[in-house]
Design a protein around this motif. Structure first.
Motif, PDB file in Angstrom:
ATOM      1  N   GLY A  84     122.007 115.916 115.026  1.00  0.00           N
ATOM      2  CA  GLY A  84     121.472 114.587 115.302  1.00  0.00           C
ATOM      3  C   GLY A  84     120.483 114.127 114.253  1.00  0.00           C
ATOM      4  N   ALA A  85     119.275 113.802 114.678  1.00  0.00           N
ATOM      5  CA  ALA A  85     118.277 113.260 113.757  1.00  0.00           C
ATOM      6  C   ALA A  85     116.892 113.779 114.096  1.00  0.00           C
ATOM      7  CB  ALA A  85     118.280 111.736 113.798  1.00  0.00           C
ATOM      8  N   THR A  86     116.063 113.877 113.084  1.00  0.00           N
ATOM      9  CA  THR A  86     114.637 114.098 113.282  1.00  0.00           C
ATOM     10  C   THR A  86     114.006 112.734 113.506  1.00  0.00           C
ATOM     11  OG1 THR A  86     114.614 116.046 111.861  1.00  0.00           O
ATOM     12  CG2 THR A  86     112.502 114.938 112.241  1.00  0.00           C
ATOM     13  N   THR A  87     113.290 112.587 114.614  1.00  0.00           N
ATOM     14  CA  THR A  87     112.780 111.278 115.002  1.00  0.00           C
ATOM     15  C   THR A  87     111.283 111.307 115.259  1.00  0.00           C
ATOM     16  OG1 THR A  87     113.264 111.711 117.340  1.00  0.00           O
ATOM     17  CG2 THR A  87     114.965 110.601 116.062  1.00  0.00           C
ATOM     18  N   LEU A  88     110.707 110.132 115.143  1.00  0.00           N
ATOM     19  CA  LEU A  88     109.322 109.895 115.550  1.00  0.00           C
ATOM     20  C   LEU A  88     109.406 109.124 116.856  1.00  0.00           C
ATOM     21  CD1 LEU A  88     106.266 109.818 115.014  1.00  0.00           C
ATOM     22  CD2 LEU A  88     106.656 107.843 113.544  1.00  0.00           C
ATOM     23  N   TYR A  89     108.951 109.722 117.948  1.00  0.00           N
ATOM     24  CA  TYR A  89     109.123 109.061 119.235  1.00  0.00           C
ATOM     25  C   TYR A  89     107.777 108.772 119.912  1.00  0.00           C
ATOM     26  CZ  TYR A  89     109.077 113.869 121.281  1.00  0.00           C
ATOM     27  OH  TYR A  89     108.755 115.141 121.653  1.00  0.00           O
ATOM     28  N   PHE A  90     107.803 107.751 120.761  1.00  0.00           N
ATOM     29  CA  PHE A  90     106.591 107.242 121.387  1.00  0.00           C
ATOM     30  C   PHE A  90     106.982 106.492 122.653  1.00  0.00           C
ATOM     31  CE2 PHE A  90     108.203 104.719 117.915  1.00  0.00           C
ATOM     32  CZ  PHE A  90     108.362 103.458 118.457  1.00  0.00           C
ATOM     33  N   ALA A  91     106.007 106.206 123.503  1.00  0.00           N
ATOM     34  CA  ALA A  91     106.284 105.544 124.778  1.00  0.00           C
ATOM     35  C   ALA A  91     106.871 104.155 124.533  1.00  0.00           C
ATOM     36  CB  ALA A  91     105.010 105.436 125.609  1.00  0.00           C
ATOM     37  N   GLY A  92     107.881 103.799 125.313  1.00  0.00           N
ATOM     38  CA  GLY A  92     108.598 102.555 125.097  1.00  0.00           C
ATOM     39  C   GLY A  92     107.954 101.362 125.764  1.00  0.00           C
ATOM     40  N   GLN A  93     106.663 101.171 125.578  1.00  0.00           N
ATOM     41  CA  GLN A  93     106.002  99.997 126.142  1.00  0.00           C
ATOM     42  C   GLN A  93     106.016  98.848 125.137  1.00  0.00           C
ATOM     43  OE1 GLN A  93     102.535 102.660 126.396  1.00  0.00           O
ATOM     44  NE2 GLN A  93     101.319 100.951 125.655  1.00  0.00           N
ATOM     45  N   LYS A  94     105.975  97.629 125.640  1.00  0.00           N
ATOM     46  CA  LYS A  94     106.074  96.469 124.754  1.00  0.00           C
ATOM     47  C   LYS A  94     104.884  96.376 123.815  1.00  0.00           C
ATOM     48  CE  LYS A  94     108.926  93.632 127.817  1.00  0.00           C
ATOM     49  NZ  LYS A  94     109.014  92.361 128.578  1.00  0.00           N
ATOM     50  N   LEU A  95     103.695  96.701 124.340  1.00  0.00           N
ATOM     51  CA  LEU A  95     102.483  96.600 123.534  1.00  0.00           C
ATOM     52  C   LEU A  95     101.931  97.993 123.261  1.00  0.00           C
ATOM     53  CD1 LEU A  95     100.763  93.566 125.280  1.00  0.00           C
ATOM     54  CD2 LEU A  95     101.703  93.617 122.976  1.00  0.00           C
ATOM     55  N   LEU A  96     102.173  98.510 122.072  1.00  0.00           N
ATOM     56  CA  LEU A  96     101.627  99.799 121.681  1.00  0.00           C
ATOM     57  C   LEU A  96     100.180  99.632 121.246  1.00  0.00           C
ATOM     58  CD1 LEU A  96     104.402 101.435 119.469  1.00  0.00           C
ATOM     59  CD2 LEU A  96     103.572 102.276 121.664  1.00  0.00           C
ATOM     60  N   PRO A  97      99.342 100.644 121.464  1.00  0.00           N
ATOM     61  CA  PRO A  97      98.014 100.607 120.851  1.00  0.00           C
ATOM     62  C   PRO A  97      98.160 100.453 119.341  1.00  0.00           C
ATOM     63  CG  PRO A  97      98.153 102.382 122.456  1.00  0.00           C
ATOM     64  CD  PRO A  97      99.544 101.840 122.301  1.00  0.00           C
ATOM     65  N   GLN A  98      97.252  99.727 118.725  1.00  0.00           N
ATOM     66  CA  GLN A  98      97.374  99.435 117.306  1.00  0.00           C
ATOM     67  C   GLN A  98      97.417 100.702 116.467  1.00  0.00           C
ATOM     68  OE1 GLN A  98      94.230  97.075 115.626  1.00  0.00           O
ATOM     69  NE2 GLN A  98      95.560  96.128 114.129  1.00  0.00           N
ATOM     70  N   LYS A  99      96.639 101.717 116.842  1.00  0.00           N
ATOM     71  CA  LYS A  99      96.619 102.972 116.071  1.00  0.00           C
ATOM     72  C   LYS A  99      97.992 103.624 116.065  1.00  0.00           C
ATOM     73  CE  LYS A  99      95.235 105.636 120.133  1.00  0.00           C
ATOM     74  NZ  LYS A  99      94.259 106.556 120.757  1.00  0.00           N
ATOM     75  N   THR A 100      98.727 103.540 117.204  1.00  0.00           N
ATOM     76  CA  THR A 100     100.062 104.138 117.283  1.00  0.00           C
ATOM     77  C   THR A 100     101.061 103.324 116.485  1.00  0.00           C
ATOM     78  OG1 THR A 100      99.525 104.914 119.518  1.00  0.00           O
ATOM     79  CG2 THR A 100     101.837 104.988 118.853  1.00  0.00           C
ATOM     80  N   ARG A 101     100.969 101.997 116.600  1.00  0.00           N
ATOM     81  CA  ARG A 101     101.920 101.146 115.895  1.00  0.00           C
ATOM     82  C   ARG A 101     101.827 101.331 114.378  1.00  0.00           C
ATOM     83  NH1 ARG A 101     100.292  96.748 117.734  1.00  0.00           N
ATOM     84  NH2 ARG A 101      99.156  95.923 115.950  1.00  0.00           N
TER      85      ARG A 101
END
Length: 312
Positions: A268-285
């Motif tokens: 498959g793929a190596t991925t960067l994953y994160f919570a699927g919320q519409k508004l991410l904290p700016q530091k995460t985005r």
């Protein structure tokens, strides 16, 4: 803004089961929390709590309003925080999980540029070769591959997750000749135990034409660490199957070489994953966008491929 304060007082009181507990959490007095909830009830013209001297209990209307309002309040507060932070740089602790070797080899070198761009973000990176529960474990993001993503999580692909067969030149000079996957049966295998299951997973090779072949090799040893498997292959102890991410430094130094270079394992793929919320904290985005950008700029999506990179 007063309405938001009243809604937050209601939600925290419902979660805590009392005005006093909610007041401690909000930094207010119990009387102020109770007054805000009463104002909300007046504005909605509905009773949200049944009150007694011992505890609060939600009415049917209160249960409905809590289910509808809790997620919306979090989204609004996050949106307001992000809007405020647009005037300044992203800030806060950034908790990220990643594999030990992958993080050390490919993520840590990105830290200098990331901190230069975002000096108010404080990395809190955890190096562990297992998938994590972002929500339950409190992570902002994680890097990994070869496993299914849980519900509510989205991913940005960084590079292919390919595995290749490796051996030292010295081993191949003295071992039986290898022309096809069927010839692996006569060779010493350096096997890797899965950290999740504790077992050696049976992998299937594929070639550029899409043909498939099992890996049937004599187990010479079993290790729990891919770095150790690369090191064992490097000193001529047999053939190892490892991810390109682990193999690449050894291949680029020339201490090992591909075995059956037309064949590889696709996980498959190596991925960067994160919570699927519409508004991410700016530091995460900004972290997600930065890592994706740097992987492309450095050509890592190609370098980590068994088909087009140095391991091809």
């Amino acid at each position: 803004m007063d309405t938001l304060n009243c809604i937050e007082c209601f939600i925290r009181s419902a979660e805590a089961g009392s005005f006093a507990q909610a007041a401690r959490r909000l930094g207010l007095t119990p009387a102020a929390v109770g007054k805000n909830v009463a104002r909300l009830e007046d504005s909605l013209d509905v009773r949200l709590f049944q009150r007694s001297t011992r505890k609060l209990s939600l009415t049917e209307a209160g249960e409905y309003f809590l289910a509808e309002a809790a997620g919306g309040l979090s989204t609004l507060q996050l949106a307001m925080g992000n809007l405020t932070s647009l005037k300044s740089q992203p800030a806060g602790t950034l908790k990220v999980s990643m594999g030990l070797s992958f993080g050390r080899e490919y993520m840590v070198p990105l830290l200098g540029e990331f901190l230069k761009r975002y000096p108010r973000v404080v990395p809190d990176w955890h190096f562990d070769n297992r998938p994590v529960d972002l929500i339950a474990d409190g992570f902002d993001a994680a890097v990994g591959g070869g496993f299914d993503l849980p519900l509510g999580v989205v991913a940005r692909e960084l590079a292919p997750a390919h595995r290749v067969l490796l051996a030292s030149k010295a081993y191949l000079e003295t071992a039986p000749r290898l022309n096809s996957p069927a010839d692996l049966a006569a060779h010493a295998g350096i096997l890797i135990r899965s950290p999740q299951t504790g077992r050696v997973r049976p992998w299937t090779l594929r070639n550029r034409d899409g043909l498939l072949a099992p890996i049937d090799i004599q187990p010479r040893m079993t290790l729990s660490d891919p770095e150790a498997a690369c090191a064992a292959a490097q000193i001529g102890l047999g053939i190892a199957l490892v991810s390109v991410a682990h193999a690449l430094p050894y291949l680029e130094r020339g201490t090992v070489q591909r075995v059956l270079p037309d064949w590889y394992v696709d996980t498959g793929a190596t991925t960067l994953y994160f919570a699927g919320q519409k508004l991410l904290p700016q530091k995460t985005r900004v972290f997600v966008d930065f890592v994706v950008e740097r992987f492309k700029a450095l050509g890592l999506e190609k370098r980590l491929s068994a088909l087009v990179g140095p391991a091809s």
